[in-house]
Design a protein around this motif. Structure first.
Motif, PDB file in Angstrom:
ATOM      1  N   GLN A 173       0.828  -1.201   0.000  1.00 20.26           N
ATOM      2  CA  GLN A 173       0.000   0.000   0.000  1.00 20.26           C
ATOM      3  C   GLN A 173       0.868   1.259   0.000  1.00 20.26           C
ATOM      4  OE1 GLN A 173      -1.857   1.572   3.628  1.00 20.26           O
ATOM      5  NE2 GLN A 173      -3.849   1.220   2.638  1.00 20.26           N
ATOM      6  N   SER A 174       1.910   1.247   0.834  1.00 21.74           N
ATOM      7  CA  SER A 174       2.797   2.404   0.926  1.00 21.74           C
ATOM      8  C   SER A 174       3.477   2.689  -0.407  1.00 21.74           C
ATOM      9  CB  SER A 174       3.845   2.159   2.011  1.00 21.74           C
ATOM     10  OG  SER A 174       4.798   3.193   2.047  1.00 21.74           O
ATOM     11  N   ARG A 175       3.947   1.647  -1.060  1.00 22.78           N
ATOM     12  CA  ARG A 175       4.624   1.836  -2.340  1.00 22.78           C
ATOM     13  C   ARG A 175       3.659   2.294  -3.431  1.00 22.78           C
ATOM     14  NH1 ARG A 175       9.381  -2.777  -3.018  1.00 22.78           N
ATOM     15  NH2 ARG A 175      10.581  -2.113  -1.189  1.00 22.78           N
ATOM     16  N   MET A 176       2.478   1.705  -3.463  1.00 18.24           N
ATOM     17  CA  MET A 176       1.509   2.124  -4.471  1.00 18.24           C
ATOM     18  C   MET A 176       1.074   3.563  -4.255  1.00 18.24           C
ATOM     19  SD  MET A 176      -0.957  -1.081  -5.489  1.00 18.24           S
ATOM     20  CE  MET A 176      -1.557  -1.392  -3.835  1.00 18.24           C
ATOM     21  N   ARG A 177       0.924   3.950  -2.977  1.00 17.81           N
ATOM     22  CA  ARG A 177       0.529   5.333  -2.698  1.00 17.81           C
ATOM     23  C   ARG A 177       1.573   6.311  -3.242  1.00 17.81           C
ATOM     24  NH1 ARG A 177      -0.630   5.016   2.641  1.00 17.81           N
ATOM     25  NH2 ARG A 177      -2.876   4.850   2.252  1.00 17.81           N
ATOM     26  N   LYS A 178       2.847   5.933  -3.107  1.00 20.06           N
ATOM     27  CA  LYS A 178       3.910   6.802  -3.603  1.00 20.06           C
ATOM     28  C   LYS A 178       3.894   6.856  -5.130  1.00 20.06           C
ATOM     29  CE  LYS A 178       7.995   7.012  -1.668  1.00 20.06           C
ATOM     30  NZ  LYS A 178       9.397   6.752  -1.219  1.00 20.06           N
ATOM     31  N   ILE A 179       3.771   5.691  -5.787  1.00 15.44           N
ATOM     32  CA  ILE A 179       3.797   5.647  -7.252  1.00 15.44           C
ATOM     33  C   ILE A 179       2.575   6.333  -7.862  1.00 15.44           C
ATOM     34  CG2 ILE A 179       3.726   4.110  -9.267  1.00 15.44           C
ATOM     35  CD1 ILE A 179       5.310   2.073  -7.596  1.00 15.44           C
ATOM     36  N   LEU A 180       1.402   6.085  -7.284  1.00 20.01           N
ATOM     37  CA  LEU A 180       0.158   6.617  -7.848  1.00 20.01           C
ATOM     38  C   LEU A 180       0.021   8.120  -7.636  1.00 20.01           C
ATOM     39  CD1 LEU A 180      -2.235   3.724  -6.800  1.00 20.01           C
ATOM     40  CD2 LEU A 180      -1.597   4.347  -9.147  1.00 20.01           C
TER      41      LEU A 180
END
Length: 337
Positions: A111-118
């Motif tokens: 979730q943390s990584r997707m939040r950063k990428i998105l």
């Protein structure tokens, strides 16, 4: 003399006439033999690409050192393909379901990584993330197959990492045969569904002139894969080089840049040397200051670049007065004289 038994699914070709011998009635197995004339008269569809030029249908092996950014790279590609748009911020990709087996991650980290990428964009509904899966021999192959059956328009499956799902080898197999057999299970899935399957793997600690030789394990892994990609990045730098070769992919090298604030890999224009030369010089300089009289091979292994790249860099640096070479081709910093 009795006619030797042949499997019912084998479609024979008459040796003198070249006419195909019909398959026995009721056989459902796929055809596996053709005359040369038949094969040349056939029309085949172009390979399906998950990421044009990089990831085609079949099995692709992505290898690289730990913490080089493989998972960030594939999560970004998974999001791009599931949503459609631009992969690596430059390559147009068609949208379609993606299965990402993130077997070394937790839901919180994903979730943390997707939040950063998105960066505030909505997550694509077509991306399925899984953090646990049986090994391939113990039900994993069937589980992935079921997901593919339920998503017939799927474009990509990512397995991060392959070691978590390959399972134990059958007794008596050589290391090569065990690697090839493990890849064979994945290849069945990719070929039967016409989809790109990406396996994440590691590289050997010792470098090599041939990037294929850096893939950890035996040659059975790279040999069974339809394509092999090796991601390299010198420690402390933002740029990387993606080495690519395969049966349907031309051998090539791509320069990538990683934006750690956004968690995004970007495909850069031009050959890698155009983007890595200044950083390569800095890495060479740091190493020879600490280890004077070093040959290019030793420097290359230490800083994570190819020997040929380091050799050319050292020659240019010597011509520019940054390094001094002795008669045996070893280099030291000019200030160390």
């Amino acid at each position: 003399m009795t006619t030797p038994h042949r499997p019912a699914h084998l479609r024979l070709v008459a040796p003198q006439t070249g006419n195909a011998v019909p398959q026995p009635a009721g056989s459902a197995a796929p055809r596996i033999a053709w005359s040369a004339q038949e094969l040349m008269s056939m029309t085949f569809p172009e390979p399906r690409w998950a990421v044009p030029g990089l990831l085609a249908e079949g099995v692709s092996l992505l290898a690289g050192p730990p913490k080089v950014g493989k998972s960030w790279l594939l999560l970004g590609l998974a999001l791009s393909v599931a949503a459609g748009g631009k992969a690596l911020e430059t390559i147009d990709v068609a949208a379609g379901p993606v299965l990402y087996l993130a077997l070394e991650d937790t839901p919180r980290r994903l979730q943390s990584r997707m939040r950063k990428i998105l960066a505030g964009e909505n997550a694509p509904a077509g991306l399925t993330l899984v953090t646990s899966c049986p090994t391939l021999p113990q039900g994993g192959e069937e589980a992935i197959g079921r997901w593919l059956d339920n998503n017939p328009d799927a474009r990509m499956v990512i397995i991060d990492v392959f070691a978590k799902i390959r399972g134990t080898s059958a007794p008596g197999l050589s290391a090569y045969d065990a690697d090839y057999a493990a890849m064979g299970m994945v290849k069945r899935l990719a070929d039967s569904h016409g989809i790109a399957v990406v396996l994440v793997h590691h590289v050997r600690k010792m470098g090599s002139e041939d990037f294929l030789n850096e893939v950890s394990g035996t040659n059975g892994l790279a040999g069974a894969a339809d394509a092999t990609l090796v991601l390299k990045r010198a420690r402390g730098t933002a740029d990387g080089i993606l080495h690519v070769t395969g049966r349907d992919i031309d051998e090539n090298e791509y320069a990538l840049s990683f934006n750690s604030d956004a968690g995004i890999w970007h495909l850069m224009d031009g050959p890698p040397e155009d983007h890595t030369l200044s950083e390569a010089r800095a890495a060479v300089l740091r190493y020879v200051r600490a280890h004077p009289d070093s040959p290019p091979r030793t420097i290359a292994e230490a800083i994570g670049l190819t020997r040929e790249h380091v050799k050319k860099t050292c020659q240019r640096m010597a011509a520019d007065g940054q390094l001094v070479a002795d008669a045996s081709g070893r280099y030291r910093h000019r200030g160390a004289e």
